[in-house]
Motif scaffolding. Sequence first.
Motif, PDB file in Angstrom:
ATOM      1  N   ALA A   1       0.829  -1.201   0.000  1.00  0.00           N
ATOM      2  CA  ALA A   1       0.000   0.000   0.000  1.00  0.00           C
ATOM      3  C   ALA A   1       0.866   1.253   0.000  1.00  0.00           C
ATOM      4  CB  ALA A   1      -0.930  -0.005   1.216  1.00  0.00           C
ATOM      5  N   ALA A   2       1.918   1.256   0.824  1.00  0.00           N
ATOM      6  CA  ALA A   2       2.831   2.401   0.846  1.00  0.00           C
ATOM      7  C   ALA A   2       3.568   2.531  -0.482  1.00  0.00           C
ATOM      8  CB  ALA A   2       3.828   2.260   1.995  1.00  0.00           C
ATOM      9  N   LEU A   3       3.886   1.412  -1.118  1.00  0.00           N
ATOM     10  CA  LEU A   3       4.549   1.451  -2.419  1.00  0.00           C
ATOM     11  C   LEU A   3       3.664   2.123  -3.456  1.00  0.00           C
ATOM     12  CD1 LEU A   3       6.857   0.680  -4.288  1.00  0.00           C
ATOM     13  CD2 LEU A   3       5.900  -1.615  -4.467  1.00  0.00           C
ATOM     14  N   SER A   4       2.377   1.812  -3.457  1.00  0.00           N
ATOM     15  CA  SER A   4       1.448   2.475  -4.374  1.00  0.00           C
ATOM     16  C   SER A   4       1.364   3.961  -4.087  1.00  0.00           C
ATOM     17  CB  SER A   4       0.062   1.832  -4.267  1.00  0.00           C
ATOM     18  OG  SER A   4       0.087   0.491  -4.719  1.00  0.00           O
ATOM     19  N   GLY A   5       1.364   4.323  -2.808  1.00  0.00           N
ATOM     20  CA  GLY A   5       1.358   5.743  -2.461  1.00  0.00           C
ATOM     21  C   GLY A   5       2.617   6.451  -2.921  1.00  0.00           C
ATOM     22  N   LEU A   6       3.757   5.780  -2.843  1.00  0.00           N
ATOM     23  CA  LEU A   6       5.013   6.358  -3.331  1.00  0.00           C
ATOM     24  C   LEU A   6       4.944   6.637  -4.826  1.00  0.00           C
ATOM     25  CD1 LEU A   6       7.750   4.272  -1.467  1.00  0.00           C
ATOM     26  CD2 LEU A   6       7.382   6.744  -1.297  1.00  0.00           C
ATOM     27  N   LEU A   7       4.373   5.718  -5.581  1.00  0.00           N
ATOM     28  CA  LEU A   7       4.281   5.913  -7.026  1.00  0.00           C
ATOM     29  C   LEU A   7       3.319   7.044  -7.364  1.00  0.00           C
ATOM     30  CD1 LEU A   7       4.269   2.217  -8.266  1.00  0.00           C
ATOM     31  CD2 LEU A   7       6.187   3.779  -8.015  1.00  0.00           C
ATOM     32  N   ALA A   8       2.220   7.162  -6.614  1.00  0.00           N
ATOM     33  CA  ALA A   8       1.306   8.281  -6.834  1.00  0.00           C
ATOM     34  C   ALA A   8       2.008   9.607  -6.594  1.00  0.00           C
ATOM     35  CB  ALA A   8       0.081   8.150  -5.927  1.00  0.00           C
ATOM     36  N   ARG A   9       2.813   9.652  -5.548  1.00  0.00           N
ATOM     37  CA  ARG A   9       3.561  10.872  -5.269  1.00  0.00           C
ATOM     38  C   ARG A   9       4.603  11.139  -6.361  1.00  0.00           C
ATOM     39  NH1 ARG A   9       8.013  13.098  -3.398  1.00  0.00           N
ATOM     40  NH2 ARG A   9       7.863  14.856  -1.923  1.00  0.00           N
ATOM     41  N   HIS A  10       5.272  10.095  -6.824  1.00  0.00           N
ATOM     42  CA  HIS A  10       6.317  10.263  -7.831  1.00  0.00           C
ATOM     43  C   HIS A  10       5.751  10.766  -9.153  1.00  0.00           C
ATOM     44  CE1 HIS A  10       9.941   9.394 -10.161  1.00  0.00           C
ATOM     45  NE2 HIS A  10       9.183   8.700 -11.007  1.00  0.00           N
ATOM     46  N   PHE A  11       4.634  10.196  -9.590  1.00  0.00           N
ATOM     47  CA  PHE A  11       4.090  10.535 -10.895  1.00  0.00           C
ATOM     48  C   PHE A  11       3.251  11.807 -10.897  1.00  0.00           C
ATOM     49  CE2 PHE A  11       4.603   5.871 -11.854  1.00  0.00           C
ATOM     50  CZ  PHE A  11       5.529   6.035 -12.870  1.00  0.00           C
ATOM     51  N   THR A  12       2.520  12.069  -9.825  1.00  0.00           N
ATOM     52  CA  THR A  12       1.563  13.173  -9.841  1.00  0.00           C
ATOM     53  C   THR A  12       1.783  14.194  -8.738  1.00  0.00           C
ATOM     54  OG1 THR A  12      -0.043  11.979  -8.466  1.00  0.00           O
ATOM     55  CG2 THR A  12      -0.175  11.638 -10.843  1.00  0.00           C
ATOM     56  N   GLY A  13       2.725  13.936  -7.836  1.00  0.00           N
ATOM     57  CA  GLY A  13       2.990  14.900  -6.778  1.00  0.00           C
ATOM     58  C   GLY A  13       1.961  14.940  -5.677  1.00  0.00           C
ATOM     59  N   VAL A  14       1.090  13.917  -5.597  1.00  0.00           N
ATOM     60  CA  VAL A  14       0.077  13.876  -4.536  1.00  0.00           C
ATOM     61  C   VAL A  14       0.763  13.664  -3.198  1.00  0.00           C
ATOM     62  CG1 VAL A  14      -1.906  12.592  -3.649  1.00  0.00           C
ATOM     63  CG2 VAL A  14      -1.672  12.985  -6.099  1.00  0.00           C
ATOM     64  N   PRO A  15       0.477  14.480  -2.183  1.00  0.00           N
ATOM     65  CA  PRO A  15       1.101  14.266  -0.863  1.00  0.00           C
ATOM     66  C   PRO A  15       0.658  12.942  -0.266  1.00  0.00           C
ATOM     67  CG  PRO A  15      -0.629  15.934  -0.727  1.00  0.00           C
ATOM     68  CD  PRO A  15      -0.425  15.652  -2.187  1.00  0.00           C
ATOM     69  N   LEU A  16       1.553  12.333   0.505  1.00  0.00           N
ATOM     70  CA  LEU A  16       1.343  10.972   1.010  1.00  0.00           C
ATOM     71  C   LEU A  16       1.287  10.954   2.533  1.00  0.00           C
ATOM     72  CD1 LEU A  16       1.291   7.854   0.664  1.00  0.00           C
ATOM     73  CD2 LEU A  16       3.795   7.930   0.581  1.00  0.00           C
ATOM     74  N   LEU A  17       0.293  10.250   3.065  1.00  0.00           N
ATOM     75  CA  LEU A  17       0.183   9.953   4.491  1.00  0.00           C
ATOM     76  C   LEU A  17       0.250   8.441   4.647  1.00  0.00           C
ATOM     77  CD1 LEU A  17      -0.569  10.556   7.498  1.00  0.00           C
ATOM     78  CD2 LEU A  17      -2.968  10.490   6.793  1.00  0.00           C
TER      79      LEU A  17
END
Length: 571
Positions: free
Chosen positions: A209-225
């Motif tokens: 789940a954290a890995l998917s959040g990392l990719l979202a942040r990498h590709f789109t800049g979405v902040p991650l919690l």
Amino acid sequence: MRIGMVTEGGYPYVGGDAGLWCERLVRGLGQHEFDLYALSRSRRQEDAGWVPLPPQVSRVRTAPLWAAEDDGITYGRRARRRFAEHYGELVSALVTAGGGPGDHGEAVGQGRADGEADRFGSGLYGLAELARDEGGLVGALCSETAVRALERACRAPGASRVVREARVPDLLAAAGHLRQALSPLAVDWYEDDGLGAVDLCHAAAGGAAALSGLLARHFTGVPLLVTEYGAQLRAHHLATGADGTAPAVRALLAAFHGGVAAEAYRQAALVTHGNAHTRRWQERCGADRARLRTVHPGMEASGFAEAGESPEAADPGTLVWVGRVEPVKDLVSLLHAFARVRGQEPKARLRIVSTATGPDGAAYLGHCRALAAQLFPDEAEGPHAVGDNPVSFEEVGAPEAPTLAEAYASGAVIVLSSVVEGFPTGLVEAMFCGRATVSTDVGAVVEVIGGTGLVVPPRNPRALAEACVALLRDPERRARLGAAARARALELFTVEQNIAAFHGMYLEIVSHCPVRRVVLGETGEPLPFAAPAEAHVPGSWTGPPARVEARRATGSPAPCPTPMTTTEASG
């Protein structure tokens, strides 16, 4: 605001781990919109279906971790070279970090070196970009190219001793495990119409789940919690150590999961934990203390309110144990301790109330029944019914204990005798009921009790008996401790405080993240504060701007599109 919640084997599946707190959080934040991105762990979990979803869940997208599908794309020469470069970089970072089960914890404990973390991240994001551009990643991870790259890394100078000893079967096994662990890189969640459309990504667990959040942040800049209610890295270590996995494979997997954890802690805006034990693991993996937050699991207190308001209903000579019957609960020590209690308090009784049984529960329960008959031979003649023996074995839902609250309410003292414990939910339930407690010092027990109960060393029947006798003989102390425990539980461990804590963090993160869309005025100049936080709240809070231009600034993340009305699956 719009929240993208990513789960692994959890919400919204009926049989999901940690699904209850996610459901309570989503239902409690009706003012926000949620998109759920769920990684499933098995076909059985998918076939069981979902829990009923509230209207604020606008879409659900799922992907299997257990059987990532090959899309049939075959790489050409350039793509193969690109894959070999990124995969080789990733596994090279693993073989220098993977010191084996014995010493990997030390490497993780000091945090990954900057160069090693950069190599790990570069290889990870490079593979994700390849999957986005070309597809075919699942097939490439199963290829001979992947196995040969792993073999070269294991044989290269600087590789740890344990991975240098990897044999061909070990390399094949490790490559297979890495393929499954890297499968989230191949899902199509990271576009502007997916996680790129949310204001914040909340990974409801570490790992995949954290890995998917990392990719979202990498590709789109979405902040991650990132939220972890258990030390998932520790769980991976224990799981691979117990299933006979070869040392080289174990070291590589430990290094990979440690790398994902360290990268998530480095990139997340905030990281939450449920207790100090999990926080220590996060800090050992390099998490910045300034970005760590403690959010205790939220539990429903209303079912225990009546018992908490009527402490006088308890039997003054009764000890109660409630929980899942399994060896780690150490009921054997509890029974030996109760034998000592009976020597000083002949009228004392012990109720063992099971909520469920673990894999070895039936055999362990039979062993405990036999031990009780042996310890109290004069009183064990005849059927094992309540009243015929000072120790009774019951189940929640039976006439003697119709509900959990009634089981807790019947005891003057609630006992926890575990040798292993994470967050002791049963202890919190007893605190809601206003009962004095005696617990072993394991897991988060001391953190939860906070001075409102007695704590003794585990596997020490004598200390456990002395603490129980002290409370049985002092009703005023029992009442005082029970009242203090109830007040503490209502302040710290309710669903309401859990929801309020996450709501505050959502607002904090969004208020500090960079503006992802530019609003221009009539003169063509950017308008400061033209898209305030209120714009995300349903209702007419702001008037339409003069001109809105969504553009991708140089080096900045993709713009946040208008919320979609179509969904893959609605709640």
